[in-house]
Design a protein around this motif. Structure first.
Motif: not given
Length: 255
Positions: A140-142, A144-145, A148, A225, A227-229, A232
């Motif tokens: 999920q982080l990848k 979102l990254e 972004l 950002k 959502q990523f935070q 993370d």
């Protein structure tokens, strides 16, 4: 810089509306929609005395016009989505930021989970589950990254796409205003006019969509950002759990 972009986009949107309006005034015969294009296509398919090469050419031109109408609907839907994001994204970002603050405060006060009384078999099963959850968070982080990165670079691409759309409208308008070649049949002239008019309308709809996309971009980036935070932070907490279980399971296996 962003203010300059908004001003430029606003003037572009107004120009696009004017361009489409001028085209319609110069060609009052146009009332093009799905039904009228379908009627034209049906008439060509059933008309006698047209050779296959000409028929194929006319049908191809009208197919392009139909494609242009489909693009208009797509751009309208995207415009609606960006307008909705412009209203909703700031509130969603505030909500996430509040959740992040609360989670951070809770984590600072929370004692680490005690795994010492759990049998080693259960610990190893728990470890498999938590590692799977950690892997899902990484995925999920990848995503979102990557999103972004795309959205952060969109303003420059939007400017380039708007310029291309404006140029295409100008080119189509010039062709629409030109006197038809004497070698062209009336059927082909009508088909070309339909193609050019729908092309102008499609590009004008695209300009409007790009305008709203640019205005909503900062709010959508801030939401990404947040959502990523949040993810993370969840990953950091879960990584600590996984590390603790791994260490304890190793100790228990060695006993």
């Amino acid at each position: 810089m962003f203010l300059l972009l908004v001003v430029a986009l606003g003037s572009s949107g107004a120009w696009a509306k004017s361009a489409a309006s001028d085209a319609g005034q110069k060609n009052p015969m146009f009332q093009i929609n799905k039904d009228t294009l379908k009627a034209k296509i049906d008439a060509i398919n059933t008309r006698e005395g047209i050779d296959e090469a000409t028929k194929s050419k006319l049908l191809s031109i009208y197919q392009t016009a139909e494609d242009n109408l489909a693009k208009i609907e797509k751009f309208k839907a995207q415009t609606a989505d960006f307008k909705a994001a412009l209203k909703q994204a700031p509130e969603q970002t505030k909500r996430l930021q509040k959740e992040i603050e609360q989670a951070s405060l809770k984590a600072s006060r929370q004692k680490p989970e005690d795994f010492s009384r759990i049998p080693v078999e259960e610990l190893e099963q728990r470890l498999i589950i938590e590692k799977g959850n950690l892997s899902n968070l990484d995925e999920q982080l990848k995503k979102l990254e990557d999103e972004l990165a795309v959205q952060s670079s969109r303003p420059q691409f939007i400017r380039e796409e708007m310029l291309a759309a404006q140029q295409d409208i100008e080119t189509a308008q010039k062709k629409l205003g030109m006197t038809a070649d004497k070698s062209d049949s009336k059927l082909e002239v009508e088909a070309r006019q339909a193609q050019l008019k729908t092309s102008i309308d499609s590009r004008a709809a695209e300009l409007k969509m790009l305008d709203v996309e640019a205005i909503s971009n900062p709010a959508r980036v801030e939401l990404l950002k947040a959502q990523f935070q949040q993810l993370d932070m969840q990953k950091a907490a879960l990584s600590s759990v996984v590390a603790a279980i791994e260490s304890l399971a190793l100790d228990l296996r060695q006993q």
